[in-house]
Design a protein around this motif. Structure first.
Motif, PDB file in Angstrom:
ATOM      1  N   GLU A  99     -52.138 -39.197 -72.734  1.00 47.06           N
ATOM      2  CA  GLU A  99     -52.058 -40.121 -71.606  1.00 47.06           C
ATOM      3  C   GLU A  99     -51.976 -39.345 -70.298  1.00 47.06           C
ATOM      4  O   GLU A  99     -51.384 -38.286 -70.221  1.00 47.06           O
ATOM      5  CB  GLU A  99     -50.855 -41.049 -71.752  1.00 47.06           C
ATOM      6  N   ALA A 100     -52.597 -39.910 -69.287  1.00 49.79           N
ATOM      7  CA  ALA A 100     -52.645 -39.270 -67.979  1.00 49.79           C
ATOM      8  C   ALA A 100     -51.312 -39.407 -67.265  1.00 49.79           C
ATOM      9  O   ALA A 100     -50.611 -40.410 -67.419  1.00 49.79           O
ATOM     10  CB  ALA A 100     -53.742 -39.921 -67.136  1.00 49.79           C
ATOM     11  N   SER A 101     -51.007 -38.406 -66.487  1.00 52.29           N
ATOM     12  CA  SER A 101     -49.825 -38.513 -65.640  1.00 52.29           C
ATOM     13  C   SER A 101     -50.173 -39.413 -64.461  1.00 52.29           C
ATOM     14  O   SER A 101     -51.348 -39.652 -64.162  1.00 52.29           O
ATOM     15  CB  SER A 101     -49.413 -37.132 -65.131  1.00 52.29           C
ATOM     16  N   ARG A 102     -49.176 -39.889 -63.797  1.00 54.46           N
ATOM     17  CA  ARG A 102     -49.438 -40.766 -62.656  1.00 54.46           C
ATOM     18  C   ARG A 102     -50.128 -40.016 -61.533  1.00 54.46           C
ATOM     19  O   ARG A 102     -50.784 -40.610 -60.699  1.00 54.46           O
ATOM     20  CB  ARG A 102     -48.140 -41.398 -62.183  1.00 54.46           C
ATOM     21  N   ALA A 103     -50.019 -38.701 -61.538  1.00 56.50           N
ATOM     22  CA  ALA A 103     -50.669 -37.887 -60.513  1.00 56.50           C
ATOM     23  C   ALA A 103     -52.143 -37.634 -60.827  1.00 56.50           C
ATOM     24  O   ALA A 103     -52.901 -37.219 -59.960  1.00 56.50           O
ATOM     25  CB  ALA A 103     -49.941 -36.556 -60.374  1.00 56.50           C
ATOM     26  N   ALA A 104     -52.556 -37.885 -62.066  1.00 54.95           N
ATOM     27  CA  ALA A 104     -53.936 -37.612 -62.471  1.00 54.95           C
ATOM     28  C   ALA A 104     -54.894 -38.538 -61.743  1.00 54.95           C
ATOM     29  O   ALA A 104     -54.635 -39.729 -61.584  1.00 54.95           O
ATOM     30  CB  ALA A 104     -54.093 -37.778 -63.973  1.00 54.95           C
ATOM     31  N   GLU A 105     -56.010 -37.974 -61.329  1.00 49.26           N
ATOM     32  CA  GLU A 105     -57.018 -38.753 -60.620  1.00 49.26           C
ATOM     33  C   GLU A 105     -57.525 -39.885 -61.498  1.00 49.26           C
ATOM     34  O   GLU A 105     -57.960 -39.674 -62.617  1.00 49.26           O
ATOM     35  CB  GLU A 105     -58.186 -37.856 -60.210  1.00 49.26           C
ATOM     36  N   GLY A 106     -57.456 -41.107 -60.992  1.00 52.26           N
ATOM     37  CA  GLY A 106     -57.929 -42.270 -61.731  1.00 52.26           C
ATOM     38  C   GLY A 106     -57.052 -42.662 -62.901  1.00 52.26           C
ATOM     39  O   GLY A 106     -57.368 -43.590 -63.616  1.00 52.26           O
ATOM     40  N   HIS A 107     -55.977 -41.943 -63.120  1.00 52.72           N
ATOM     41  CA  HIS A 107     -55.060 -42.201 -64.239  1.00 52.72           C
ATOM     42  C   HIS A 107     -55.785 -42.218 -65.577  1.00 52.72           C
ATOM     43  O   HIS A 107     -55.444 -42.979 -66.467  1.00 52.72           O
ATOM     44  CB  HIS A 107     -54.294 -43.514 -64.039  1.00 52.72           C
ATOM     45  N   LEU A 108     -56.825 -41.388 -65.710  1.00 53.84           N
ATOM     46  CA  LEU A 108     -57.572 -41.321 -66.961  1.00 53.84           C
ATOM     47  C   LEU A 108     -56.927 -40.327 -67.920  1.00 53.84           C
ATOM     48  O   LEU A 108     -56.512 -39.243 -67.509  1.00 53.84           O
ATOM     49  CB  LEU A 108     -59.021 -40.890 -66.698  1.00 53.84           C
ATOM     50  N   PRO A 109     -56.856 -40.701 -69.187  1.00 57.19           N
ATOM     51  CA  PRO A 109     -56.322 -39.747 -70.167  1.00 57.19           C
ATOM     52  C   PRO A 109     -57.283 -38.589 -70.373  1.00 57.19           C
ATOM     53  O   PRO A 109     -58.439 -38.635 -69.933  1.00 57.19           O
ATOM     54  CB  PRO A 109     -56.185 -40.588 -71.429  1.00 57.19           C
ATOM     55  N   ARG A 110     -56.803 -37.571 -71.044  1.00 56.24           N
ATOM     56  CA  ARG A 110     -57.628 -36.447 -71.489  1.00 56.24           C
ATOM     57  C   ARG A 110     -57.664 -36.491 -73.005  1.00 56.24           C
ATOM     58  O   ARG A 110     -56.824 -37.107 -73.644  1.00 56.24           O
ATOM     59  CB  ARG A 110     -57.015 -35.113 -71.082  1.00 56.24           C
TER      60      ARG A 110
END
Length: 128
Positions: A99-110
């Motif tokens: 799951e993406a962190s809230r800081a991740a662009e677009g909140h997309l998972p990796r």
């Protein structure tokens, strides 16, 4: 980038023909099971030819006919411009995601590369 970037023996006389290297890359992409991924470098290593950039170029030019979402960047970042389509496939196939962190662009998972990465399960020796 053109076919000049593909291994030299793959430049053929027929401009519409799929280069032999591209065919081999696409064959490997089709072997990756649902819910698993290989990196561009993994595919090149499997083939013992080319490198991650060549595999990425093949996938960009010809990958639409195979499960392109299963050949990925080594950092697990979803393919730019295709994130939502890829994410739909990953969720449908149960591919492990982080799951993406809230800081991740677009909140997309990796992709969770430790869990999702496929090594060929010993089938590399059988592939030529």
């Amino acid at each position: 980038m053109s076919e000049e970037s593909l291994p030299h023996e793959d430049r053929g006389e027929h401009p519409d023909a799929l280069p032999a290297y591209a065919e081999r890359v696409l064959e490997v992409a089709e072997l990756v099971p649902p819910g698993r991924v290989m990196t561009y470098g993994d595919v090149a290593e499997w083939l013992e030819e080319g490198g991650p950039r060549q595999v990425g170029r093949v996938m960009a030019l010809y990958g639409g006919a195979v499960p392109w979402w299963r050949v990925v960047r080594s950092d697990g970042v979803l393919l730019p411009g295709h994130e939502l389509r890829a994410l739909d496939h990953y969720r449908a196939e149960g591919t492990p995601l982080r799951e993406a962190s809230r800081a991740a662009e677009g909140h997309l998972p990796r992709l969770d590369m430790k869990r999702a990465r496929w090594d060929g399960d010993g089938r590399a020796e059988a592939h030529t």
